[in-house]
Design a protein around this motif. Structure first.
Motif, PDB file in Angstrom:
ATOM      1  N   ALA A   1       0.824  -1.211   0.000  1.00  0.00           N
ATOM      2  CA  ALA A   1       0.000   0.000   0.000  1.00  0.00           C
ATOM      3  C   ALA A   1       0.855   1.257   0.000  1.00  0.00           C
ATOM      4  O   ALA A   1       0.529   2.276  -0.639  1.00  0.00           O
ATOM      5  CB  ALA A   1      -0.935  -0.020   1.215  1.00  0.00           C
ATOM      6  N   ARG A   2       1.962   1.234   0.715  1.00  0.00           N
ATOM      7  CA  ARG A   2       2.861   2.396   0.761  1.00  0.00           C
ATOM      8  C   ARG A   2       3.452   2.674  -0.626  1.00  0.00           C
ATOM      9  O   ARG A   2       3.614   3.834  -1.049  1.00  0.00           O
ATOM     10  CB  ARG A   2       3.974   2.127   1.773  1.00  0.00           C
ATOM     11  CG  ARG A   2       4.946   3.300   1.955  1.00  0.00           C
ATOM     12  CD  ARG A   2       5.894   2.962   3.100  1.00  0.00           C
ATOM     13  NE  ARG A   2       6.854   4.037   3.317  1.00  0.00           N
ATOM     14  CZ  ARG A   2       8.017   4.183   2.667  1.00  0.00           C
ATOM     15  NH1 ARG A   2       8.357   3.295   1.719  1.00  0.00           N
ATOM     16  NH2 ARG A   2       8.831   5.186   2.933  1.00  0.00           N
TER      17      ARG A   2
ATOM     18  N   GLN B   1       0.391   3.940  -2.890  1.00  0.00           N
ATOM     19  CA  GLN B   1      -0.439   5.048  -2.421  1.00  0.00           C
ATOM     20  C   GLN B   1      -0.426   6.255  -3.374  1.00  0.00           C
ATOM     21  O   GLN B   1      -1.473   6.877  -3.596  1.00  0.00           O
ATOM     22  CB  GLN B   1       0.009   5.478  -1.019  1.00  0.00           C
ATOM     23  CG  GLN B   1      -0.880   6.566  -0.420  1.00  0.00           C
ATOM     24  CD  GLN B   1      -0.492   6.870   1.030  1.00  0.00           C
ATOM     25  OE1 GLN B   1       0.424   6.263   1.559  1.00  0.00           O
ATOM     26  NE2 GLN B   1      -1.195   7.820   1.629  1.00  0.00           N
TER      27      GLN B   1
ATOM     28  N   PRO C   1      -5.686   7.374  -4.060  1.00  0.00           N
ATOM     29  CA  PRO C   1      -5.890   7.693  -2.638  1.00  0.00           C
ATOM     30  C   PRO C   1      -6.438   6.515  -1.829  1.00  0.00           C
ATOM     31  O   PRO C   1      -6.264   6.443  -0.606  1.00  0.00           O
ATOM     32  CB  PRO C   1      -6.881   8.849  -2.668  1.00  0.00           C
ATOM     33  CG  PRO C   1      -6.762   9.427  -4.034  1.00  0.00           C
ATOM     34  CD  PRO C   1      -6.419   8.291  -4.944  1.00  0.00           C
TER      35      PRO C   1
ATOM     36  N   GLY D   1      -4.339   4.657   0.533  1.00  0.00           N
ATOM     37  CA  GLY D   1      -4.048   5.261   1.837  1.00  0.00           C
ATOM     38  C   GLY D   1      -4.820   4.584   2.955  1.00  0.00           C
ATOM     39  O   GLY D   1      -4.303   4.405   4.069  1.00  0.00           O
ATOM     40  N   PHE D   2      -6.069   4.206   2.661  1.00  0.00           N
ATOM     41  CA  PHE D   2      -6.852   3.485   3.654  1.00  0.00           C
ATOM     42  C   PHE D   2      -6.239   2.116   3.943  1.00  0.00           C
ATOM     43  O   PHE D   2      -6.174   1.678   5.100  1.00  0.00           O
ATOM     44  CB  PHE D   2      -8.300   3.320   3.164  1.00  0.00           C
ATOM     45  CG  PHE D   2      -9.097   4.581   3.211  1.00  0.00           C
ATOM     46  CD1 PHE D   2      -9.773   4.946   4.359  1.00  0.00           C
ATOM     47  CD2 PHE D   2      -9.157   5.413   2.101  1.00  0.00           C
ATOM     48  CE1 PHE D   2     -10.521   6.118   4.407  1.00  0.00           C
ATOM     49  CE2 PHE D   2      -9.892   6.581   2.142  1.00  0.00           C
ATOM     50  CZ  PHE D   2     -10.568   6.951   3.295  1.00  0.00           C
TER      51      PHE D   2
ATOM     52  N   ARG E   1      -3.128   1.320   3.590  1.00  0.00           N
ATOM     53  CA  ARG E   1      -1.887   1.533   4.348  1.00  0.00           C
ATOM     54  C   ARG E   1      -2.197   1.818   5.812  1.00  0.00           C
ATOM     55  O   ARG E   1      -1.523   1.285   6.708  1.00  0.00           O
ATOM     56  CB  ARG E   1      -1.103   2.677   3.732  1.00  0.00           C
ATOM     57  CG  ARG E   1       0.122   3.054   4.547  1.00  0.00           C
ATOM     58  CD  ARG E   1       0.861   4.230   3.958  1.00  0.00           C
ATOM     59  NE  ARG E   1       1.944   4.637   4.850  1.00  0.00           N
ATOM     60  CZ  ARG E   1       2.824   5.607   4.574  1.00  0.00           C
ATOM     61  NH1 ARG E   1       2.729   6.294   3.417  1.00  0.00           N
ATOM     62  NH2 ARG E   1       3.776   5.910   5.429  1.00  0.00           N
ATOM     63  N   ALA E   2      -3.197   2.668   6.060  1.00  0.00           N
ATOM     64  CA  ALA E   2      -3.549   2.992   7.450  1.00  0.00           C
ATOM     65  C   ALA E   2      -4.012   1.749   8.208  1.00  0.00           C
ATOM     66  O   ALA E   2      -3.663   1.528   9.373  1.00  0.00           O
ATOM     67  CB  ALA E   2      -4.637   4.067   7.469  1.00  0.00           C
TER      68      ALA E   2
ATOM     69  N   GLU F   1      -0.923  -0.547   8.744  1.00  0.00           N
ATOM     70  CA  GLU F   1       0.021   0.042   9.697  1.00  0.00           C
ATOM     71  C   GLU F   1      -0.487  -0.087  11.128  1.00  0.00           C
ATOM     72  O   GLU F   1       0.248  -0.502  12.034  1.00  0.00           O
ATOM     73  CB  GLU F   1       0.246   1.505   9.324  1.00  0.00           C
ATOM     74  CG  GLU F   1       1.313   2.195  10.163  1.00  0.00           C
ATOM     75  CD  GLU F   1       1.567   3.615   9.683  1.00  0.00           C
ATOM     76  OE1 GLU F   1       2.573   4.204  10.133  1.00  0.00           O
ATOM     77  OE2 GLU F   1       0.787   4.133   8.867  1.00  0.00           O
TER      78      GLU F   1
ATOM     79  N   HIS G   1      -7.609   7.387   9.982  1.00  0.00           N
ATOM     80  CA  HIS G   1      -7.270   7.894   8.659  1.00  0.00           C
ATOM     81  C   HIS G   1      -8.454   8.651   8.046  1.00  0.00           C
ATOM     82  O   HIS G   1      -8.275   9.727   7.415  1.00  0.00           O
ATOM     83  CB  HIS G   1      -6.860   6.751   7.738  1.00  0.00           C
ATOM     84  CG  HIS G   1      -6.401   7.197   6.382  1.00  0.00           C
ATOM     85  ND1 HIS G   1      -5.236   7.915   6.157  1.00  0.00           N
ATOM     86  CD2 HIS G   1      -6.995   7.048   5.137  1.00  0.00           C
ATOM     87  CE1 HIS G   1      -5.103   8.183   4.877  1.00  0.00           C
ATOM     88  NE2 HIS G   1      -6.173   7.659   4.217  1.00  0.00           N
TER      89      HIS G   1
ATOM     90  N   LEU H   1      -8.612  12.642   7.072  1.00  0.00           N
ATOM     91  CA  LEU H   1      -9.007  13.178   5.759  1.00  0.00           C
ATOM     92  C   LEU H   1     -10.161  14.166   5.906  1.00  0.00           C
ATOM     93  O   LEU H   1     -10.245  15.174   5.178  1.00  0.00           O
ATOM     94  CB  LEU H   1      -9.373  12.048   4.820  1.00  0.00           C
ATOM     95  CG  LEU H   1      -8.223  11.124   4.365  1.00  0.00           C
ATOM     96  CD1 LEU H   1      -8.763  10.026   3.471  1.00  0.00           C
ATOM     97  CD2 LEU H   1      -7.148  11.933   3.633  1.00  0.00           C
TER      98      LEU H   1
END
Length: 421
Positions: A38-39, A42, A46, A49-50, A52-53, A56, A415, A419
């Motif tokens: 995801a990183r 990204q 967009p 990003g979800f 990745r969050a 993580e 996340h 946003l």
């Protein structure tokens, strides 16, 4: 909480624990892989990003719970971090706390008495005796029966047998047997049940006389004078005596109204009366009873009686089918029915078990607590760590899985809030 079955003496992790440990670790590795993917993606969209969050935060939650679960049993990564390896470091305190918990919540006489009041021991035993295979819980009954059989075999037979035999002998000594025999003899005479006994005695006397004619002849010969022996009259006299006795016994055997039979019946009636009401006769019978009880042959008979009863109880406990036939089974079924229908007897037995349980707790509760505490203290740290981890480790691995997933969801929420702001 499920306690896993292992091979006795083995501290190897149960297969279910190994599988859950692989699942939790695999999920953590998956989250790390998702985070890297995801990183990298990204900037392209967009939506990554979800992902990745989520990944993580899931890694953070999974690692935190892995640290917490591992810290219970050992130092994470072998590093001596403070407040880790809690179980091996606090083994003795855990044993003392567990023993105190047992003492304060289970081994108090008042608590045991209250719980025993809700347990119908006599009713349960009665239902099992009346129908060992009926109803539910057959496997539980079979397991309990086998446990009871193992306990009967494992107990000190000298002590247990001595207690049982002492109880039997004590009951026999305290039994006032003379009036009972007198009443039984009275009832037998009233219903002519003594007649077969008299007939048997007469027949026995006839056979005894026939087998011992030579003794009669010898007695007459020894007591006769020299003139009678010289003339042979002693032999004639002996023959007359034997013939007379033989004829008398033959007449008694065929004639129910024979005068001697009447004398014998009169003697039996007098004996029945004396057994019930004559203090001297009762004392003689009691002395005879005590002599018989103290006789070594009687003691051997009691020994055999106890051993037969013990073996029968073991067979029935281990295999209820073996005790379903015969007089013993009928007696046990009758006892079971009585225990179910007789409220007074059931109450008395339940009260006995309740008092016995309370007495055991009062007398041995502290000893049981010390046994638990000292047993845990005697275990080495590695042993108790492995055993506890094997017992609860699978549930702890679920905590790691839940921490990973819940952490990921929290990361998604954070996340989204970031946003929105």
């Amino acid at each position: 909480m499920k306690i896993f079955t292992r091979v006795p003496g083995s501290d190897a992790p149960p297969p279910a624990l190994v599988r859950m440990r692989l699942v939790a670790t695999g999920l953590l590795v998956l989250m790390a892989s998702l985070f890297l993917v995801a990183r990298a993606l990204q900037p392209a969209h967009p939506g990554f990003g979800f992902l990745r969050a989520f990944a993580e935060a899931a890694m953070v939650g999974g690692l935190a719970d892995w640290f917490a679960v591992t810290a219970l049993f050992r130092h994470p990564l072998g590093l001596p971090i403070p407040h880790t390896a809690l179980v091996p470091r606090n083994k003795d305190r855990i044993g003392d706390t567990l023993a105190a918990f047992l003492r304060s919540n289970f081994l108090l006489p008042g608590i045991v008495a209250r719980r025993m009041r809700r347990i119908d021991v006599a009713g349960s035993v009665g239902r099992w005796l009346a129908d060992p295979q009926g109803g539910g819980g057959g496997r539980l009954r079979l397991g309990a029966g086998r446990l009871a059989g193992d306990m009967l075999e494992a107990l000190d037979q000298e002590r247990l047998g001595g207690m049982a035999k002492s109880t039997i002998a004590q009951r026999l000594r305290s039994l006032d047997i003379a009036p009972l025999v007198g009443q039984a003899l009275d009832a037998a005479i009233a219903k002519d049940r003594h007649v077969p006994l008299l007939n048997g005695i007469v027949r026995w006397a006839g056979r005894t006389l026939e087998a011992n004619e030579h003794l009669v002849r010898q007695m007459v010969h020894e007591r006769a004078g020299s003139i009678m022996r010289w003339t042979g009259l002693d032999e004639t006299l002996a023959n007359k005596i034997i013939d007379g006795l033989d004829q008398m016994l033959a007449e008694m055997a065929v004639d129910p109204g024979h005068p001697l039979r009447g004398k014998a019946e009169e003697g039996l009636r007098q004996l029945a009366f004396d057994l019930q009401y004559d203090a001297d006769m009762q004392a003689r019978v009691d002395r005879l009873k005590l002599e018989i009880i103290d006789n070594p042959a009687m003691q051997r008979w009691i020994d055999g009686l106890w051993e037969q009863a013990r073996q029968a109880l073991i067979r029935i406990a281990r295999d209820p089918e073996a005790g379903r036939d015969g007089r013993l089974a009928e007696a046990l079924k009758a006892l079971g029915s009585t225990l179910q229908t007789d409220a007074r007897l059931r109450t008395t037995i339940n009260r006995f078990f309740r008092r016995a349980a309370v007495g055991i707790v009062a007398d041995y509760g502290d000893g049981i607590v010390r046994l638990v505490s000292e047993t845990i203290r005697s275990w080495d740290a590695d042993t108790i760590t492995r055993r506890l981890e094997n017992a609860v480790g699978r549930d702890l691995q679920y905590i790691r899985v839940n921490g990973t997933l819940v952490g990921g969801l929290v990361g998604l929420v954070l996340h989204a809030i970031d946003l929105a702001i």
